[in-house]
Enzyme design. Sequence first.
Site, PDB file in Angstrom:
ATOM      1  N   GLY A 238      -1.567  37.179  -1.065  1.00  0.00           N
ATOM      2  CA  GLY A 238      -1.342  36.706  -2.424  1.00  0.00           C
ATOM      3  C   GLY A 238      -1.116  37.788  -3.451  1.00  0.00           C
ATOM      4  O   GLY A 238      -0.880  37.485  -4.625  1.00  0.00           O
ATOM      5  N   GLU A 279      -4.365  40.379   3.948  1.00  0.00           N
ATOM      6  CA  GLU A 279      -3.312  39.650   4.664  1.00  0.00           C
ATOM      7  C   GLU A 279      -2.066  39.456   3.797  1.00  0.00           C
ATOM      8  O   GLU A 279      -1.664  38.325   3.499  1.00  0.00           O
ATOM      9  CB  GLU A 279      -3.902  38.292   5.046  1.00  0.00           C
ATOM     10  CG  GLU A 279      -3.174  37.515   6.082  1.00  0.00           C
ATOM     11  CD  GLU A 279      -3.994  36.266   6.411  1.00  0.00           C
ATOM     12  OE1 GLU A 279      -4.526  36.215   7.511  1.00  0.00           O
ATOM     13  OE2 GLU A 279      -4.120  35.379   5.539  1.00  0.00           O
ATOM     14  N   ARG A 318      14.136  30.510  -3.574  1.00  0.00           N
ATOM     15  CA  ARG A 318      13.029  30.661  -4.522  1.00  0.00           C
ATOM     16  C   ARG A 318      13.376  30.196  -5.949  1.00  0.00           C
ATOM     17  O   ARG A 318      12.548  29.549  -6.595  1.00  0.00           O
ATOM     18  CB  ARG A 318      12.506  32.106  -4.535  1.00  0.00           C
ATOM     19  CG  ARG A 318      12.005  32.559  -3.137  1.00  0.00           C
ATOM     20  CD  ARG A 318      11.255  33.884  -3.162  1.00  0.00           C
ATOM     21  NE  ARG A 318       9.958  33.733  -3.771  1.00  0.00           N
ATOM     22  CZ  ARG A 318       9.649  34.093  -4.977  1.00  0.00           C
ATOM     23  NH1 ARG A 318      10.552  34.709  -5.726  1.00  0.00           N
ATOM     24  NH2 ARG A 318       8.462  33.879  -5.471  1.00  0.00           N
ATOM     25  N   TYR A 322      10.997  27.231  -7.164  1.00  0.00           N
ATOM     26  CA  TYR A 322       9.896  27.607  -8.067  1.00  0.00           C
ATOM     27  C   TYR A 322      10.379  28.060  -9.438  1.00  0.00           C
ATOM     28  O   TYR A 322       9.561  28.494 -10.250  1.00  0.00           O
ATOM     29  CB  TYR A 322       9.079  28.779  -7.477  1.00  0.00           C
ATOM     30  CG  TYR A 322       8.798  28.684  -6.001  1.00  0.00           C
ATOM     31  CD1 TYR A 322       7.992  27.665  -5.495  1.00  0.00           C
ATOM     32  CD2 TYR A 322       9.329  29.617  -5.111  1.00  0.00           C
ATOM     33  CE1 TYR A 322       7.729  27.584  -4.134  1.00  0.00           C
ATOM     34  CE2 TYR A 322       9.064  29.542  -3.757  1.00  0.00           C
ATOM     35  CZ  TYR A 322       8.270  28.527  -3.268  1.00  0.00           C
ATOM     36  OH  TYR A 322       8.020  28.446  -1.929  1.00  0.00           O
ATOM     37  N   CYS A 351      27.351  22.388  -2.704  1.00  0.00           N
ATOM     38  CA  CYS A 351      27.757  21.173  -3.372  1.00  0.00           C
ATOM     39  C   CYS A 351      26.508  20.492  -3.908  1.00  0.00           C
ATOM     40  O   CYS A 351      26.106  19.430  -3.425  1.00  0.00           O
ATOM     41  CB  CYS A 351      28.470  20.309  -2.338  1.00  0.00           C
ATOM     42  SG  CYS A 351      29.596  19.204  -3.093  1.00  0.00           S
ATOM     43  N   TYR A 387      10.099  35.760   1.551  1.00  0.00           N
ATOM     44  CA  TYR A 387      10.368  34.331   1.404  1.00  0.00           C
ATOM     45  C   TYR A 387      11.823  34.098   1.000  1.00  0.00           C
ATOM     46  O   TYR A 387      12.131  33.252   0.174  1.00  0.00           O
ATOM     47  CB  TYR A 387       9.400  33.686   0.391  1.00  0.00           C
ATOM     48  CG  TYR A 387       7.965  33.941   0.766  1.00  0.00           C
ATOM     49  CD1 TYR A 387       7.394  33.291   1.852  1.00  0.00           C
ATOM     50  CD2 TYR A 387       7.201  34.878   0.084  1.00  0.00           C
ATOM     51  CE1 TYR A 387       6.091  33.560   2.236  1.00  0.00           C
ATOM     52  CE2 TYR A 387       5.887  35.147   0.458  1.00  0.00           C
ATOM     53  CZ  TYR A 387       5.341  34.483   1.532  1.00  0.00           C
ATOM     54  OH  TYR A 387       4.056  34.747   1.917  1.00  0.00           O
TER      55      TYR A 387
HETATM   56  N1  LLP Z   1      -2.236  34.297   4.099  1.00  0.00           N
HETATM   57  C1  LLP Z   1      -2.110  32.951   4.078  1.00  0.00           C
HETATM   58  C2  LLP Z   1      -3.113  32.111   4.736  1.00  0.00           C
HETATM   59  C3  LLP Z   1      -1.011  32.369   3.423  1.00  0.00           C
HETATM   60  O1  LLP Z   1      -0.887  31.044   3.389  1.00  0.00           O
HETATM   61  C4  LLP Z   1      -0.043  33.192   2.808  1.00  0.00           C
HETATM   62  C5  LLP Z   1       1.130  32.626   2.142  1.00  0.00           C
HETATM   63  C6  LLP Z   1      -0.219  34.599   2.873  1.00  0.00           C
HETATM   64  C7  LLP Z   1      -1.344  35.102   3.516  1.00  0.00           C
HETATM   65  C8  LLP Z   1       0.726  35.570   2.269  1.00  0.00           C
HETATM   66  O2  LLP Z   1       0.873  35.389   0.902  1.00  0.00           O
HETATM   67  P1  LLP Z   1       1.641  36.522   0.039  1.00  0.00           P
HETATM   68  O3  LLP Z   1       0.839  37.777   0.150  1.00  0.00           O
HETATM   69  O4  LLP Z   1       2.992  36.683   0.621  1.00  0.00           O
HETATM   70  O5  LLP Z   1       1.714  35.972  -1.335  1.00  0.00           O
HETATM   71  N2  LLP Z   1       7.359  30.619  -0.471  1.00  0.00           N
HETATM   72  C9  LLP Z   1       6.484  31.070  -1.544  1.00  0.00           C
HETATM   73  C10 LLP Z   1       5.221  31.678  -1.008  1.00  0.00           C
HETATM   74  C11 LLP Z   1       4.435  30.791  -0.058  1.00  0.00           C
HETATM   75  C12 LLP Z   1       3.253  31.502   0.541  1.00  0.00           C
HETATM   76  C13 LLP Z   1       2.605  30.749   1.630  1.00  0.00           C
HETATM   77  N3  LLP Z   1       1.445  31.378   2.173  1.00  0.00           N
HETATM   78  C14 LLP Z   1       7.261  32.050  -2.426  1.00  0.00           C
HETATM   79  O6  LLP Z   1       8.445  32.274  -2.182  1.00  0.00           O
HETATM   80  O7  LLP Z   1       6.726  32.566  -3.404  1.00  0.00           O
END
Ligand code: LLP
Length: 432
Positions: A238, A279, A318, A322, A351, A387
């Site tokens: 996150g 993570e 994206r 979002y 389209c 993403y």
């Molecule tokens: N760990 C878990 C359990 C997760 O569900 C996620 C992301 C991550 C780690 C990694 O999160 P990050 O560090 O990348 O923020 N498609 C969306 C993001 C969806 C994330 C889903 N889970 C976007 O384009 O912003």
Amino acid sequence: MSRPTRDRQPVPDRSGDLLRREVAGVDLLEIARDFGTPTYLYDAATIRERISRLRDFDVIRYAQKANSNLAVLDLVRREGALVDAVSAGEIHRALAAGFPATGSPAPIVYTADIFDRPALEAVAAHGIAVNCGSPDMIDQYADRVPGGEITLRINPGFGHGHSRKTNTGGEHSKHGIWHEELESAVARARGRGLSVSGVHTHIGSGADFEHLSRVADSLMEFARRVGPSVASVSAGGGLPVPYRRGDPEIDPRAYFEVFDRARRALERDLGRPVSLEIEPGRYLVAEAGFLLTEVRAVKRMGSNLFYLVDAGFNDLARPVLYGAYHPMRLVPATGEAPRELREVVVGGPLCESGDIFTQEEGGFVRRERLPEARVGDFLLIEVAGAYAFTMSSNYNSRPRAAEILVREGKAHLVRARESLDDLIRGEVIPAD
Ligand code: LLP
């Protein structure tokens, strides 16, 4: 608490930047000529550098859903990171990229809220570690892997993200085991002969420092409630990245310290060492990625000037999903003559009227300041390493883009552009 930020680099001259035709030492016109468009480029050096920022953590577990190209997984593995998987497909990718199935710490962890049947099969067949996000997963795993060891993903009752759709905590989220049910989940696991060796919390993507830091205390409290069988805690991912100039950047050192302090107190209470994992997905790859597209039409709609490029939301979803912001840069096909800036709307070939890269959440079109463009120029969409390709589709029967890894100034094709035949592979017209 004030939000720590990284020391800022001097802001480059934006007007020159808007026309720069090079990325990581490769010439974008040569890339377009040699590989066509739309094409994703990933800069290996940026990924390596982002990993190095998080080395204080005992384990950096890359959330490959952000970018699961085998070459990226291989790079991340060589840098010493481990990997997260959310499906049988991601387990398959991790193994194909050279991660061993088993080891300590677990090289691959399956984290999800369900086991679909192929995932349960893959986990059991390869001995992959699992992080259970629902009580049902505990039972299903115990049935398949008697006497095994699991970790639990806990929903702490709060969450945060860059969008409501990326907030994974609280009672509106489907993710994790509800914090009040921790004891019953542990009893369930133990009753089925499983041991609980760790806890994990991920509150959302693109959260801010304050919210992410709140996780530390909750996580350690969960670990205490599980007791001394806990050998690892995971802070989840996150971590935000700056999409816009001036967006705050997280200070990885300060972030580590918040968790480390809480972890050390936990170690004293449990009387055993506890490994601290992080993570991240986006943090490692977002800023390393670029989507190179060609401008195919420049047209006016009343007061709006549109640049229409050959990438659409099938390539990068994206913005439509979002209202996400991605910086852009024009790469003129010829010459570097100064060009006047225009306020433009940038759209793709699909389209569908939502196929706009310059939009706010809710679909409101906005304008971006870009140099004057002509058909045949190129547009580079930036901060597109996370993403982006992984969420791409074949909508409108468009083959998925090529992907290139740039290493030491050299461009390596790491995924060929899909062909028209790829689009219909597996389809059959039933005989009369
Ligand atoms: N760990 C878990 C359990 C997760 O569900 C996620 C992301 C991550 C780690 C990694 O999160 P990050 O560090 O990348 O923020 N498609 C969306 C993001 C969806 C994330 C889903 N889970 C976007 O384009 O912003």
